[in-house]
Design an enzyme around this catalytic site. Sequence first.
Site, PDB file in Angstrom:
ATOM      1  CB  CYS A 140      56.085  41.791  55.876  1.00  0.00           C
ATOM      2  SG  CYS A 140      56.481  40.139  56.436  1.00  0.00           S
ATOM      3  CG  ASP A 141      54.978  45.352  57.273  1.00  0.00           C
ATOM      4  OD1 ASP A 141      54.256  44.967  56.338  1.00  0.00           O
ATOM      5  OD2 ASP A 141      54.800  45.011  58.454  1.00  0.00           O
TER       6      ASP A 141
ATOM      7  CB  CYS B 142      57.807  41.151  59.133  1.00  0.00           C
ATOM      8  SG  CYS B 142      58.262  40.303  57.607  1.00  0.00           S
TER       9      CYS B 142
HETATM   10  C1  LIG Z   1      51.475  41.538  61.361  1.00  0.00           C
HETATM   11  C2  LIG Z   1      52.149  40.563  60.432  1.00  0.00           C
HETATM   12  C3  LIG Z   1      52.344  40.923  59.113  1.00  0.00           C
HETATM   13  C4  LIG Z   1      52.942  40.019  58.229  1.00  0.00           C
HETATM   14  N1  LIG Z   1      53.087  40.412  56.939  1.00  0.00           N
HETATM   15  C5  LIG Z   1      53.577  39.520  56.035  1.00  0.00           C
HETATM   16  C6  LIG Z   1      53.669  39.876  54.665  1.00  0.00           C
HETATM   17  O1  LIG Z   1      53.329  41.003  54.255  1.00  0.00           O
HETATM   18  N2  LIG Z   1      54.161  38.952  53.804  1.00  0.00           N
HETATM   19  C7  LIG Z   1      54.558  37.692  54.205  1.00  0.00           C
HETATM   20  O2  LIG Z   1      54.959  36.873  53.374  1.00  0.00           O
HETATM   21  N3  LIG Z   1      54.501  37.338  55.529  1.00  0.00           N
HETATM   22  C8  LIG Z   1      54.020  38.210  56.440  1.00  0.00           C
HETATM   23  N4  LIG Z   1      53.965  37.874  57.767  1.00  0.00           N
HETATM   24  C9  LIG Z   1      54.535  36.575  58.184  1.00  0.00           C
HETATM   25  C10 LIG Z   1      53.568  35.416  57.858  1.00  0.00           C
HETATM   26  O3  LIG Z   1      52.293  35.713  58.375  1.00  0.00           O
HETATM   27  C11 LIG Z   1      54.099  34.112  58.461  1.00  0.00           C
HETATM   28  O4  LIG Z   1      55.400  33.840  57.986  1.00  0.00           O
HETATM   29  C12 LIG Z   1      53.184  32.934  58.085  1.00  0.00           C
HETATM   30  O5  LIG Z   1      51.855  33.176  58.510  1.00  0.00           O
HETATM   31  C13 LIG Z   1      53.683  31.635  58.715  1.00  0.00           C
HETATM   32  O6  LIG Z   1      52.769  30.626  58.414  1.00  0.00           O
HETATM   33  P1  LIG Z   1      52.647  29.295  59.288  1.00  0.00           P
HETATM   34  O7  LIG Z   1      51.529  28.527  58.676  1.00  0.00           O
HETATM   35  O8  LIG Z   1      53.966  28.674  59.431  1.00  0.00           O
HETATM   36  O9  LIG Z   1      52.264  29.763  60.759  1.00  0.00           O
HETATM   37  P2  LIG Z   1      51.132  30.746  61.351  1.00  0.00           P
HETATM   38  O10 LIG Z   1      50.620  31.693  60.335  1.00  0.00           O
HETATM   39  O11 LIG Z   1      51.736  31.299  62.606  1.00  0.00           O
HETATM   40  O12 LIG Z   1      49.953  29.755  61.716  1.00  0.00           O
HETATM   41  C14 LIG Z   1      50.047  28.868  62.792  1.00  0.00           C
HETATM   42  C15 LIG Z   1      48.642  28.500  63.239  1.00  0.00           C
HETATM   43  O13 LIG Z   1      48.713  27.456  64.189  1.00  0.00           O
HETATM   44  C16 LIG Z   1      47.731  27.656  65.170  1.00  0.00           C
HETATM   45  N5  LIG Z   1      48.162  26.953  66.383  1.00  0.00           N
HETATM   46  C17 LIG Z   1      49.290  27.204  67.133  1.00  0.00           C
HETATM   47  N6  LIG Z   1      49.370  26.333  68.162  1.00  0.00           N
HETATM   48  C18 LIG Z   1      48.278  25.513  68.048  1.00  0.00           C
HETATM   49  C19 LIG Z   1      47.799  24.427  68.831  1.00  0.00           C
HETATM   50  N7  LIG Z   1      48.455  24.012  69.921  1.00  0.00           N
HETATM   51  N8  LIG Z   1      46.636  23.815  68.461  1.00  0.00           N
HETATM   52  C20 LIG Z   1      45.942  24.238  67.354  1.00  0.00           C
HETATM   53  N9  LIG Z   1      46.348  25.287  66.585  1.00  0.00           N
HETATM   54  C21 LIG Z   1      47.502  25.907  66.935  1.00  0.00           C
HETATM   55  C22 LIG Z   1      47.690  29.161  65.353  1.00  0.00           C
HETATM   56  O14 LIG Z   1      46.435  29.572  65.896  1.00  0.00           O
HETATM   57  C23 LIG Z   1      47.918  29.652  63.932  1.00  0.00           C
HETATM   58  O15 LIG Z   1      46.693  29.902  63.258  1.00  0.00           O
HETATM   59  C24 LIG Z   1      53.375  38.743  58.685  1.00  0.00           C
HETATM   60  C25 LIG Z   1      53.197  38.382  60.027  1.00  0.00           C
HETATM   61  C26 LIG Z   1      52.587  39.270  60.901  1.00  0.00           C
HETATM   62  C27 LIG Z   1      52.376  38.873  62.342  1.00  0.00           C
END
Ligand SMILES: Cc1cc2nc3c(=O)[nH]c(=O)nc-3n(C[C@H](O)[C@H](O)[C@H](O)COP(=O)(O)OP(=O)(O)OC[C@H]3O[C@@H](n4cnc5c(N)ncnc54)[C@H](O)[C@@H]3O)c2cc1C
Length: 313
Positions: free
Chosen positions: A137-138, A134
């Site tokens: 992010c970084d 990302c």
């Molecule tokens: C290493 C890393 C660093 C990042 N750094 C930043 C940053 O500095 N700033 C920033 O803004 N963003 C950052 N991001 C991006 C950010 O984390 C994501 O955009 C954000 O978390 C998305 O949120 P979400 O709720 O859509 O999905 P997610 O965070 O992906 O959450 C989805 C959840 O659904 C659960 N899930 C999936 N399938 C199922 C299922 N079938 N049954 C039950 N549960 C399920 C998963 O376990 C997960 O916990 C980073 C991402 C990564 C990987």
Amino acid sequence: MLDCAIIGGGPAGLTAGLYTTRGGLKNVSLFEMGVIGGQITKSSEIENYPGFFDANKTGLDFMDAWEKQCFHFGLKHERKKVLSVEKTGEHFTISVEGGETYEALTVITCTGSTPKRAGFEGEDDFFGRGVSTCATCDGFFYKNKPVTVLGGGDTALEEAFFLSNICSDVYVVHRRDEFRAAPPTLDRAIRKSNIHLITDSVIDEAYGGVMGLDGVKIKNTKTDTITDMQNSGLFVFVGHNVNNSILKDPQGNFICDMSDRGQVIVNLSMHTSVKGLFCAGDLRIEAPKQVVSAAGDGSIAGLQVISYLQELA
Ligand SMILES: Cc1cc2nc3c(=O)[nH]c(=O)nc-3n(C[C@H](O)[C@H](O)[C@H](O)COP(=O)(O)OP(=O)(O)OC[C@H]3O[C@@H](n4cnc5c(N)ncnc54)[C@H](O)[C@@H]3O)c2cc1C
């Protein structure tokens, strides 16, 4: 019967849970199969969420406060993996691993996405410690420093362009002799003097020590020559797996409209093409893939669920 089933406990799902329960819904369950908090819990830091600015705190620390706040108003947690969501008449049936089913009037899917790994040596060891997926992010951590980008598609070149405004030089490594990115995107990258395109090459190894990544070894696949690039930031853009399998019916067809990239098509209310089915966060079309926007989506979806249920009553 649940008022609302929220699937996925990342920033989008937790915020949807906060808004639905604090907005008066009594019977809301959040299904999360893993660690509450989602992808960001894997990050060693977060600097771009307004109001939170502490370099010593990890993504897991950051999400800890969310968990306490979002469950405070009566949100229930089901630590279960959802297998499928099906519309049965006017409501939804949620099937989880182990054979149990739940009924819900509305569903908000927030299962996120997972950046793909390229598979080179050292990638997992230095993920979050120099290897990133990302740029937004970084990228700032490498201000005025050279970085390496891996990938040849639109995302890789757009992210390389973003990095070129922050970093001193951006070396884009691509395994083929031609880039897959759209011609205007490629032209823009070629015209930027601090973007350097390296074709017919792969990352052979990422190396470093306890402090993180020190550099990468780039292998030319035609000559087998190895070039040592001492850049402490490596951005890997080889695609995303969208966690959309729960939206498939037994025949393998999606139950709502999807983009050709497998993302859920929503309107500005986060409503999908199916009545009562909402989607928020990284799983939706054109998601910026940021915590702040996933949380924003979750709040919209939560509020829209309340309005939808009021109209049903
Ligand atoms: C290493 C890393 C660093 C990042 N750094 C930043 C940053 O500095 N700033 C920033 O803004 N963003 C950052 N991001 C991006 C950010 O984390 C994501 O955009 C954000 O978390 C998305 O949120 P979400 O709720 O859509 O999905 P997610 O965070 O992906 O959450 C989805 C959840 O659904 C659960 N899930 C999936 N399938 C199922 C299922 N079938 N049954 C039950 N549960 C399920 C998963 O376990 C997960 O916990 C980073 C991402 C990564 C990987």
